[in-house]
Design an enzyme around this catalytic site. Structure first.
Site, PDB file in Angstrom:
ATOM      1  N   GLU A  16      -1.809  -6.968  -2.038  1.00 26.67           N
ATOM      2  CA  GLU A  16      -2.984  -6.688  -1.203  1.00 26.67           C
ATOM      3  C   GLU A  16      -3.650  -7.960  -0.683  1.00 26.67           C
ATOM      4  OE1 GLU A  16      -4.395  -2.396  -3.043  1.00 26.67           O
ATOM      5  OE2 GLU A  16      -5.365  -4.215  -3.804  1.00 26.67           O
ATOM      6  N   GLU A  59       1.000   2.486  -3.327  1.00 28.09           N
ATOM      7  CA  GLU A  59      -0.054   2.980  -4.213  1.00 28.09           C
ATOM      8  C   GLU A  59      -0.750   4.189  -3.600  1.00 28.09           C
ATOM      9  OE1 GLU A  59      -2.903   0.201  -5.694  1.00 28.09           O
ATOM     10  OE2 GLU A  59      -1.411  -1.342  -6.156  1.00 28.09           O
TER      11      GLU A  59
END
Length: 740
Positions: free
Chosen positions: A187, A256
């Protein structure tokens, strides 16, 4: 006898054939990809993956967790690699116990499943310091996740060590292992701009470094919108159906999907309904997705001091399909299992067929897959978050509840709708048992004195940063000083009480005045700094001020997160005849940790050369107290939770194993407009604060104690209580799940 021998031999051959057949999917295979999917051994596959973090459970649980995920329709397991667990000091590696990465991956392999390994090595994950070793922050010139030589040296060194370890064990798919995908960084796209041009250089270097490892399987970078062509850009979020990779030659991967959310001490319980999770998954595969991972499928437990945040609870249950204790969460697990079956009925079409999208009306659409043979599959979606709809598709009428997807594997028969839950539900109970021992329950008690024991570690005329002082070797740091009060002070004569003011950057503080516990002040998961304002009773002459500052997990994400401070910044007392007494720059003595921690009183059989009091009735509401008791395991075979609702705040161990931080802190509303609900509405976009429960209840009452930690008898339970509780009411509760 001959027939018996032949029968045994035949059975052995049959079992061997079955075992070899179960491994057919994980034979040596090259892993490639195009814009549609991964190809494993030249066969396109849809991947439905379950995140299970090996350090958040124990080795005895791993086989059943993996098997439950497989029975739930998953064909892959995903995990991060936890750098600070594996390299606790520079160049010193650890792979024992819960950190036996190789053992975990081999269990996945033995189950005939694929493995997705996110090496990172930064992980975030609500894990202490984002998984990065704290020692690295103190290597000169280091800025985490940025273009500087110290960070890149240690990051590459650890990544290479892990890769070489896995290559040696032949765990990558081209070697016959289960690992089909890996990930570098995590991320970073959210924060890259904050690091300027160096951020972009670092992201590109990370990808290049990873690819140079030559592991034979693709690398990913999640939420990395400028990922180079050599790695796959992927999506994280509650919904990823509209995600498109940053180049057209890459498959659509969801690393995710959050089927729940994490909790904080003092926070309420977040819930994501099974219907909405299923909706998001069906939408993703209907829109061309080919690799999907639940984060988490089993959340597990933040044993010891591994939770991050700060303020992340010891439980990392995440309201995942498998609960913290390793049991299927119904109906979520069953509803998703049925979804996976429905999706896999059309696997070949979804990854090889022609895709078309049709509008069926307002907020209604169909995603249709066909091939040259006329085979057809369809996903019918009602995007309206309020109204049910009836649609016509291929001359047939279908009822679509609001915010739902129907799956038609033959473009005719509906086999599944995301809003129609047909799987069984369950009732979960925590059945309490009193602590007991065949030899009779006897408590040993040792109470520490507030403040400095022995010699101070150092003295300064200022308030120091907590984290830079402890370097996270402990949660605890004592700030101690003393003041002299003249017997002429007015408040001594009139009975008025001065007021103590303290400001802190976090996380929590216990205050002792003249060795008596005065109170606690704390931040929370949404606002870490705090202020204390409390009247104090002072006497003429010398007065001791002992302040126990505590961390509750270190920050685990954000730009420059390693520089986030904690600890006291201001101390003063108002009410003296000469005005406010500012103690901020007074003479402060410091001590790292608490005494019992230094003496390792949590180790089995270790008395620590201190005087323990033996009693059958341990004292209540006594701060800074160590309790030790020998117990038998609870009856039965159900998972076990330690009920700590009667205690204040502290740490717990069983037979030297770290159960973790306990703190049955009451869940509060953050503002008058905050609400807790009785029932969740699955319709409409989910956010963590959409469906919250638990107002006025302990944010965590039970603390998972794995059954494998218990011996048949003679189990040593050790509690360190910081502010006072009632140990007589501590219980072991068995988790019972009844199918409804």
């Amino acid at each position: 006898m001959k027939r018996l021998t032949e029968s045994i031999a035949s059975s052995a051959i049959l079992l061997a054939m079955v075992f070899l057949w179960s491994l057919r999917a994980i034979e040596a295979a090259n892993v490639t990809y195009d814009h549609r999917s991964l190809s494993i051994g030249n066969r396109r596959q849809l991947i439905i993956s379950a995140a299970i973090h090996y350090p958040r459970s124990v080795p005895a649980m791993w086989p059943s967790l993996v098997q439950t995920a497989k029975e739930g329709g998953c064909n892959a397991i995903e995990s991060y690699v936890f750098w600070n667990g594996h390299e606790p000091s520079p160049g010193k590696y650890y792979f024992g116990g819960r950190y036996n990465l190789v053992k975990f991956i081999k269990i996945v392999q033995q189950a005939g499943m694929h493995m997705i390994l996110r090496i990172g090595p930064f992980v975030a994950a609500e894990w202490n310091y984002g998984g990065v070793p704290v020692w690295l922050h103190y290597v000169p010139g280091t800025v985490f996740r940025a273009d500087n030589e110290p960070w890149k040296h240690y990051m590459e060194s650890f990544t290479t060590y892990i890769v070489n370890l896995l290559k040696k064990e032949k765990l990558f798919a081209p070697q016959g292992g289960p690992i089909i995908l890996s990930q570098v960084e995590n991320e970073y796209g959210y924060y890259e701009k904050d690091y300027g041009e160096g951020g972009k250089r670092y992201a590109q270097w990370s990808a290049s470094m990873a690819v140079s490892q030559n592991i034979g399987v693709p690398w990913m970078m999640c939420q990395q919108w400028d990922a180079p062509p050599t790695v796959i850009s992927t999506c994280n979020g509650f919904y990823c159906d509209q995600f498109t990779p940053n180049t057209p030659d890459k498959p659509k991967i969801w690393t995710e999907n959050w089927p729940g959310w994490f909790k904080t001490f003092g926070g309420r319980d977040p819930h994501r309904p099974a219907e909405d999770v299923a909706y998001s998954v069906a939408r993703f595969f209907g829109k061309g997705g080919s690799v999907h991972n639940y984060y988490m499928y089993h959340g597990g437990t933040n044993f010891g001091r591994t939770s991050g945040g700060p303020f992340i609870t010891t439980s990392y249950d995440y309201e995942a399909p498998i609960d913290e204790y390793g049991l299927p969460r119904l109906p979520k697990w069953g509803h998703l299992k049925n979804l996976h079956k429905a999706i896999m009925l059309s696997e070949n079409l979804l990854i090889s067929g022609e895709h078309q999208n049709f509008t069926l009306g307002h907020s209604l659409e169909a995603d249709v897959y066909t091939d040259s043979l006329g085979t057809c599959a369809a996903f019918l979606s009602n995007l309206d978050d309020k109204s049910d709809k009836t649609v016509m598709f291929r001359n047939t009428s279908y009822h679509l509840p609001a915010w739902s997807v129907s799956i038609l594997p033959d473009c005719k028969n509906e086999v599944y709708n995301t809003a129609k839950v047909t799987s069984k539900s369950s009732k979960v109970e925590m059945l309490p048992e009193d602590l007991k021992s065949t030899s009779g329950l006897k408590w040993e008690v040792f109470s520490e004195k507030p403040g400095i024991w022995g010699e101070a570690d150092f003295v300064k005329n200022e308030l120091v940063d907590h984290i830079n002082t402890t370097k996270d070797t402990t949660d605890y740091l004592w700030y101690t000083t003393s003041i002299k009060v003249s017997d002429t002070e007015e408040f001594l004569k009139k009975g008025n009480r001065p007021v103590l003011f303290i400001e802190s950057k976090g996380h929590t503080l216990h205050v002792f005045i003249n060795k008596e516990y005065l109170g606690t002040a704390t931040g929370n998961g949404t606002h870490v700094p705090f202020k204390l304002k409390k009247s104090v009773s002072l006497k003429a002459g010398e007065n001791n001020i002992d302040l126990l500052s505590m961390t509750v997990g270190l920050s685990n994400a954000g730009s420059f997160y390693e520089w986030v401070a904690a600890g006291l910044t201001s101390v003063s007392i108002k009410g003296f005849s000469k005005g406010t007494l500012n103690l901020t720059n007074s003479k402060w003595s410091y001590k790292l940790g608490v005494q019992g921690e230094h003496l390792e009183l949590f180790k089995p059989g270790n008395s620590g050369a201190v005087q323990w009091t033996v009693t059958t009735k341990p004292p209540k509401k006594q701060p800074l107290t160590w309790y030790k008791v020998v117990i038998d395991p609870p009856s039965g075979s159900e998972p076990v939770g330690l009920d700590m609702v009667s205690m204040g705040k502290g740490m717990a161990w069983l037979n030297g194993e770290e159960i973790g931080r306990y703190w049955p802190r009451i869940a509060r509303k953050n503002s008058p407009n905050d609400e807790c609900v009785k029932e969740c509405d699955y319709r409409g976009k989910f956010m963590p604060d959409k469906c919250l429960t638990g107002c006025g209840e302990p944010s965590q009452r039970w603390y998972h104690v794995p059954r494998s930690w218990f011996k048949s008898s003679g189990n040593e339970l050790v509690i360190f209580e910081e502010k006072g509780g009632n140990p007589m009411k501590i219980k072991l509760s068995k988790r019972k799940v009844s199918v409804v």
